[in-house]
Design a protein around this motif. Structure first.
Motif, PDB file in Angstrom:
ATOM      1  N   LYS A 472      56.069 -54.703  36.433  1.00  0.00           N
ATOM      2  CA  LYS A 472      54.899 -53.866  36.710  1.00  0.00           C
ATOM      3  C   LYS A 472      54.676 -53.839  38.222  1.00  0.00           C
ATOM      4  O   LYS A 472      54.421 -54.865  38.840  1.00  0.00           O
ATOM      5  CB  LYS A 472      53.669 -54.411  35.999  1.00  0.00           C
ATOM      6  N   GLY A 473      54.806 -52.662  38.797  1.00  0.00           N
ATOM      7  CA  GLY A 473      54.636 -52.542  40.243  1.00  0.00           C
ATOM      8  C   GLY A 473      55.851 -52.948  41.041  1.00  0.00           C
ATOM      9  O   GLY A 473      55.788 -53.003  42.274  1.00  0.00           O
ATOM     10  N   LEU A 474      56.970 -53.214  40.391  1.00  0.00           N
ATOM     11  CA  LEU A 474      58.194 -53.630  41.097  1.00  0.00           C
ATOM     12  C   LEU A 474      58.869 -52.405  41.701  1.00  0.00           C
ATOM     13  O   LEU A 474      59.333 -51.518  40.987  1.00  0.00           O
ATOM     14  CB  LEU A 474      59.145 -54.333  40.126  1.00  0.00           C
ATOM     15  N   ILE A 475      58.952 -52.361  43.023  1.00  0.00           N
ATOM     16  CA  ILE A 475      59.450 -51.193  43.730  1.00  0.00           C
ATOM     17  C   ILE A 475      60.921 -50.938  43.416  1.00  0.00           C
ATOM     18  O   ILE A 475      61.712 -51.867  43.300  1.00  0.00           O
ATOM     19  CB  ILE A 475      59.252 -51.366  45.252  1.00  0.00           C
ATOM     20  N   LEU A 476      61.289 -49.660  43.271  1.00  0.00           N
ATOM     21  CA  LEU A 476      62.689 -49.294  43.066  1.00  0.00           C
ATOM     22  C   LEU A 476      63.351 -49.004  44.402  1.00  0.00           C
ATOM     23  O   LEU A 476      62.692 -48.663  45.382  1.00  0.00           O
ATOM     24  CB  LEU A 476      62.802 -48.072  42.155  1.00  0.00           C
ATOM     25  N   THR A 477      64.658 -49.129  44.447  1.00  0.00           N
ATOM     26  CA  THR A 477      65.396 -48.896  45.682  1.00  0.00           C
ATOM     27  C   THR A 477      65.097 -47.504  46.225  1.00  0.00           C
ATOM     28  O   THR A 477      65.083 -46.516  45.495  1.00  0.00           O
ATOM     29  CB  THR A 477      66.905 -49.081  45.462  1.00  0.00           C
ATOM     30  N   GLY A 478      64.843 -47.434  47.513  1.00  0.00           N
ATOM     31  CA  GLY A 478      64.512 -46.172  48.159  1.00  0.00           C
ATOM     32  C   GLY A 478      63.034 -45.975  48.384  1.00  0.00           C
ATOM     33  O   GLY A 478      62.624 -45.169  49.234  1.00  0.00           O
ATOM     34  N   GLY A 479      62.196 -46.701  47.657  1.00  0.00           N
ATOM     35  CA  GLY A 479      60.764 -46.459  47.731  1.00  0.00           C
ATOM     36  C   GLY A 479      59.987 -47.430  48.587  1.00  0.00           C
ATOM     37  O   GLY A 479      58.784 -47.234  48.814  1.00  0.00           O
ATOM     38  N   GLU A 480      60.636 -48.475  49.074  1.00  0.00           N
ATOM     39  CA  GLU A 480      59.900 -49.566  49.727  1.00  0.00           C
ATOM     40  C   GLU A 480      59.148 -49.120  50.976  1.00  0.00           C
ATOM     41  O   GLU A 480      57.956 -49.392  51.131  1.00  0.00           O
ATOM     42  CB  GLU A 480      60.858 -50.703  50.068  1.00  0.00           C
ATOM     43  N   THR A 481      59.827 -48.434  51.883  1.00  0.00           N
ATOM     44  CA  THR A 481      59.173 -48.037  53.131  1.00  0.00           C
ATOM     45  C   THR A 481      59.045 -46.525  53.258  1.00  0.00           C
ATOM     46  O   THR A 481      58.699 -46.013  54.327  1.00  0.00           O
ATOM     47  CB  THR A 481      59.951 -48.581  54.346  1.00  0.00           C
ATOM     48  N   TRP A 482      59.311 -45.802  52.183  1.00  0.00           N
ATOM     49  CA  TRP A 482      59.245 -44.345  52.215  1.00  0.00           C
ATOM     50  C   TRP A 482      57.807 -43.851  52.354  1.00  0.00           C
ATOM     51  O   TRP A 482      56.886 -44.440  51.788  1.00  0.00           O
ATOM     52  CB  TRP A 482      59.852 -43.767  50.946  1.00  0.00           C
ATOM     53  N   THR A 483      57.632 -42.785  53.132  1.00  0.00           N
ATOM     54  CA  THR A 483      56.352 -42.087  53.206  1.00  0.00           C
ATOM     55  C   THR A 483      56.635 -40.591  53.117  1.00  0.00           C
ATOM     56  O   THR A 483      57.774 -40.144  53.349  1.00  0.00           O
ATOM     57  CB  THR A 483      55.614 -42.375  54.529  1.00  0.00           C
TER      58      THR A 483
END
Length: 729
Positions: A472-483
Motif C-alpha cells: 500500500k503506497g509502495l512506489i513503482l519504478t519511474g514514479g519516485e521523483t517524477w513530476t
C-alpha cells in the motif's frame, strides 16, 4: 386514472430528487471532514531498490542456478507481476515466468480505466448484493492507491453520463453520488450535474436532440501495458528474478509425508518445481520452489489441469472488443458512458493517447493465444457510437484505426448463465499438490489480489517472510521523483521536441533520461536528438533499444506493449515495422532468416489481432454501386492514367501520370500508392480494384486515400436521381 397516475409519478419524482440532493450534501459533508485525498504523494519506497535490473540472460541464469525459491509465479500479467512485487517486498525469494511477454494478454487489452465499477455498484444497490458492494469499495480504495504509486502512468479522468430523459436525472445522480460516498477517503473529485448547454460545451460532439443535461464523475485512466511493465521491473529492482518468453511445460512433483485430519501419516504428491522452456533461445531449464502461483488469467484452467488433469474448470472466459477512432471523435479530457445500449451492455467512449477509444463488448468465448476482433463486434460498437454522437459527426467504418479483443478471466457462477451478470471478483484456491491459483478479478484490484495470494502462499507452504505486506503506497519504478513538469528537463537538457519529451516522461517517469541517453542525433537544428519511428507519433528509435533492455525480444513486444503503436493505428504500426526490425536485428544480431520470421510474425499479429484484416475486409465487402454519372466520372480518371487502354494500371502508368503534377516522387512512394489499391498484390491495379477504392471512400469504409489525393481524383458532386448502373463489373 390518468390524474392519479400523474400525481404518483410527480410524488415519486420529487422523492427521488430529494433523496439525490440529500445524498449529495450528506456525502460531501462526511467526506470533507477527511483531509486525506487520493492526490497525496506515495508514502514510501521499497527497502531493497536496485539502481538497475539484470539482463534477461542473467535472470534466466539465476533461475536455473537458485537452489530453491519461496515462490514461483506463472503469468506476467497485472496479477502475476503484482504477486511478484508483493512477495519480493516481503523479503521472499521469488521468480516469475511468462509464456509470451509481460502484459501480452488481457492486461494490455483493457478499457484503460482504473475504476470501482459504476454498474457493479448499481447491481449491489438494486439487488442488495453485499458481495458486489464490497468488491466496489475495495476497487475504489485500490483505484486511489494505484494513482498514488504510478503518477506518471495514471491520472483522474472526468466521464460524462448524458441524460436524455429528465426523470432519469435524480436516479443517476443518486447512484453517482453513492459512488462518490463509497470512495471514502480515496475520492478523486466530486461528481456534479451540468446543464445541456454545459454538456455540449464540454462534449461538442454529443447528440443535441432531447438532451436534458449530464452528470460528470471521475475515475482513473492509465497506460495498462506500461503499468504492467512497471510492475514487472519494480519486482526486478527489488531482487525478484523475472523472464518473459518462458513457458512452463511441466510441474515437478515429489512424494511428501503429511498428516491427515486424523493425525495419521500419508503420502501426497506436492509441487516442488517447474520445468520451463525459454522460447527465445529454445533452452530448457528447471526451477526449484516451495510454492507455485498460477496467475495466468484466461489460461487458469490449463495450468490447473497441467497439475491435475481431473481438476474441474473454474474460469469462464469472455471476449471484450475495443476500437480506436481519431481524436476528433471526442474532446481530449472528457470521456462518455452510455449505460443504455441496445442490448444492455455498457459502452465507454474515452480519450486515450490522443485518440478516441470505444468499447466494450462482452461475449462468451474460448481461450485463444490469438484473440481476434470480429466485424460484428466492431459494427455493434460503431452502431452504439452513432446513437449518442451528433448527426454532424459522420461515423465511418474507415475511421477505425485499430481494433482488438481481450479475454477477460471471469470467475463463473454456475447459477448465472450470461457473462454480463458475473462480477469480476476473484477466488484463491490451493490444490492438494500445493498449487495456489488466483483467478478472476480485474486490473484495478491487482494489488489486493496479490496481497491475499501471497498470504495464502505463506500459510500453505509455511514460508518465512521478513516483514508483512507493504505494497500500500509502495512506489513503482519511474514514479519516485517524477513530476508533471519533468518533461521540461528533457527538452532543456537533451534538445528533444516537446511532444516527444512529454511522451517519454509520461511513459518512463524518472527513468526517461535513460531513453534520452540512447537517442541519436537527428542532423537537424531542432530537435537535436530523438528520431521518430513514425512521423505521426512521438515514439522514437531509442525506445526500441531501451525496450530490448526491458527484455523485448520480438517486434510485437515493441509495437504492442513497449510502445502502443499497434493499439492506436494498425497501419502506422505496419509502416514502422521495417525500421523496428532493422534496429532490433542490429542490437540482437539477427540474421536475414530471423528478420523475415519476425517481420512475418508481426504482420500476422497486426492482421489477426489488431484489426488490419478488418480494415481490408471492410473495403472488399463494400458493393460497387455507382450511378451512371459516377461510373462515367471515375472511369474517365482511370482511362486518363491507363493511356494504353489496357484495362489495368501498372507502376509505370502511375509513375508517368504522377510525374506530370509531382515531379519529385520516389520509387518507394509509388510502391506505397500501388499497395494501397492493389488488393490482389499482383503488381497491377485492375479496374475493379480501382472502383472498389472509390466506392469504399464514398461509403466511409475507407476514410482517406493517398492514391486518390496523389492522382488528383476529386469526389463527384451530383444531384442525379438514384438510378444505379449495377456497378459495371
Amino acid at each position: 386514472m390518468p390524474r392519479s397516475f400523474s400525481r404518483r409519478f410527480i410524488r415519486h419524482g420529487l422523492l427521488l430528487c430529494t433523496s439525490a440532493i440529500g445524498t449529495g450534501f450528506l456525502g460531501q459533508y462526511v467526506l470533507e471532514k477527511s483531509k486525506l485525498k487520493a492526490a497525496e504523494q506515495p508514502s514510501h519506497r521499497p527497502a531493497v531498490w536496485l539502481d538497475d535490473y539484470p539482463t534477461r540472460e542473467a535472470q534466466l541464469d539465476a533461475m536455473s542456478k537458485e537452489p530453491e525459491y519461496d515462490i514461483v509465479v506463472i503469468g506476467g500479467g497485472a496479477t502475476g507481476c503484482g504477486v511478484a512485487v508483493d512477495a519480493a517486498s516481503r523479503g521472499l525469494k521469488v521468480a516469475l515466468v511468462e509464456k509470451y511477454d509481460f502484459s501480452s494478454g488481457t492486461s494490455s487489452r483493457s478499457t484503460k480505466l482504473i475504476h470501482g465499477g459504476v454498474r457493479y455498484l448499481q447491481k449491489a444497490i438494486m439487488q442488495f448484493d453485499l458481495e458486489q458492494y464490497r468488491m466496489v469499495k475495495e476497487a475504489l480504495y485500490e483505484r486511489g492507491n494505484l494513482l498514488k504509486i504510478a503518477p506518471h502512468l495514471s491520472y483522474p479522468l472526468p466521464i460524462m453520463l448524458p441524460i436524455y430523459k429528465w426523470y432519469l436525472l435524480p436516479y443517476y445522480y443518486a447512484g453517482i453520488k453513492a459512488y462518490d460516498i463509497v470512495s471514502g477517503r480515496q475520492l478523486l473529485r466530486w461528481s456534479y450535474v451540468i446543464s445541456k448547454t454545459k454538456a455540449l460545451e464540454l462534449f461538442p460532439m454529443l447528440k443535441k436532440e432531447k438532451l436534458v443535461g449530464g452528470i460528470v464523475y471521475y475515475d482513473g485512466q492509465h497506460n495498462d501495458a506500461r503499468m504492467n511493465i512497471a510492475l514487472a521491473f519494480t519486482a526486478a529492482r527489488m531482487g525478484a528474478n523475472i523472464a518473459n518468453h518462458c513457458t512452463v511445460t511441466e510441474f515437478i512433483h515429489e512424494d511428501v509425508q503429511v498428516k491427515n485430519a486424523d493425525g495419521q501419516s500419508e503420502t501426497k504428491k506436492k509441487i516442488r518445481g517447474v520445468k520451463c522452456l525459454d522460447r527465445y533461445q529454445n533452452k530448457e531449464f528447471s526451477i526449484r520452489t516451495k510454492c507455485v502461483v498460477n496467475a495466468t488469467g484466461p489460461y487458469t484452467d490449463i495450468i490447473r489441469q497441467l497439475d491435475d488433469a481431473t481438476t474441474p474448470k473454474i474460469c469462464q472466459p469472455s471476449s471484450g472488443v475495443h476500437i480506436v477512432l481519431p481524436d476528433y471523435y471526442s474532446p481530449n479530457n472528457m470521456g462518455l458512458l452510455d449505460p443504455n445500449t441496445s442490448d444492455g451492455r455498457v459502452i465507454f467512449f474515452l480519450p486515450w493517447q490522443k485518440h478516441t477509444m470505444a468499447g466494450t463488448t462482452d461475449t462468451p468465448c474460448e481461450v485463444s493465444d490469438y484473440p481476434s476482433p470480429s466485424t460484428a463486434d466492431v459494427d455493434f460498437i460503431l452502431g452504439e457510437v452513432k446513437n449518442y454522437l451528433s448527426s454532424d459527426v459522420q461515423v465511418r467504418r474507415g475511421d477505425v484505426l485499430a481494433a482488438w479483443s481481450g479475454i477477460r478471466p471471469l470467475v463463473l457462477n454456475p447459477n448465472k448463465k450470461d457473462t454480463q451478470s458475473i462480477a469480476r471478483n476473484h477466488i484463491i484456491h490451493v490444490s492438494d499438490s500445493g498449487l495456489v491459483t488466483i483467478g478472476g478479478g480485474k486490473w484495478t484490484t491487482y494489488r489486493e489480489m496479490a496481497e491475499e495470494t501471497v498470504d495464502r502462499c505463506i500459510k500453505s507452504a509455511k514460508l518465512q517472510p521478513k516483514n508483512p505486506c507493504v505494497t500500500k503506497g509502495l512506489i513503482l519504478t519511474g514514479g519516485e521523483t517524477w513530476t508533471p513538469t519533468s518533461y521540461i528537463r528533457l527538452v532543456q537538457d537533451y534538445g528533444i521536441e516537446t511532444e516527444v519529451a512529454v511522451h517519454l516522461s509520461n511513459t518512463y517517469g524518472d527513468q526517461a533520461n535513460k531513453v534520452a541517453d540512447l537517442s541519436s542525433l537527428t542532423g537537424k537544428r531542432w530537435p537535436v536528438i530523438g528520431k521518430r519511428l513514425h512521423e505521426e507519433f512521438p515514439y522514437i528509435e531509442a525506445e526500441v533499444m531501451y525496450a530490448i533492455k526491458e527484455y523485448a525480444r520480438t517486434a510485437v513486444d515493441i509495437l504492442a506493449r513497449r510502445t502502443r503503436l499497434s493499439f492506436l493505428n494498425v497501419i502506422a504500426a505496419e509502416e514502422a515495422l521495417p525500421r523496428i526490425i532493422e534496429i532490433m536485428s542490429k542490437e540482437l544480431d539477427w540474421n536475414e532468416q530471423k528478420q523475415k520470421e519476425e517481420t512475418d510474425r508481426a504482420k500476422t499479429f497486426l492482421l489477426r489481432e489488431m484489426g488490419l484484416n478488418l480494415k481490408r475486409d471492410m473495403r472488399r465487402n463494400v458493393p460497387i454501386n455507382f450511378t451512371r454519372e459516377e461510373m462515367g466520372y471515375y472511369m474517365k480518371h482511370f482511362r486518363r492514367i491507363d493511356v494504353d487502354n489496357k484495362g489495368f494500371l501498372t507502376l509505370s502508368d502511375l509513375k508517368r501520370h504522377l510525374q506530370v503534377s509531382d515531379s519529385d516522387i520516389s520509387e518507394e512512394e509509388l510502391r506505397i500508392l500501388m499497395r494501397e489499391v492493389d488488393q490482389n498484390q499482383n503488381g497491377i491495379i485492375e479496374t475493379e480494384e480501382f472502383l472498389q477504392l472509390m466506392s469504399a471512400l464514398n461509403t466511409g469504409a475507407v476514410s482517406t486515400s493517398h492514391f486518390v489525393k496523389a492522382a488528383r481524383i476529386g469526389k463527384i458532386k451530383s444531384n442525379a436521381p438514384p438510378e444505379r448502373s449495377g456497378g459495371g463489373v
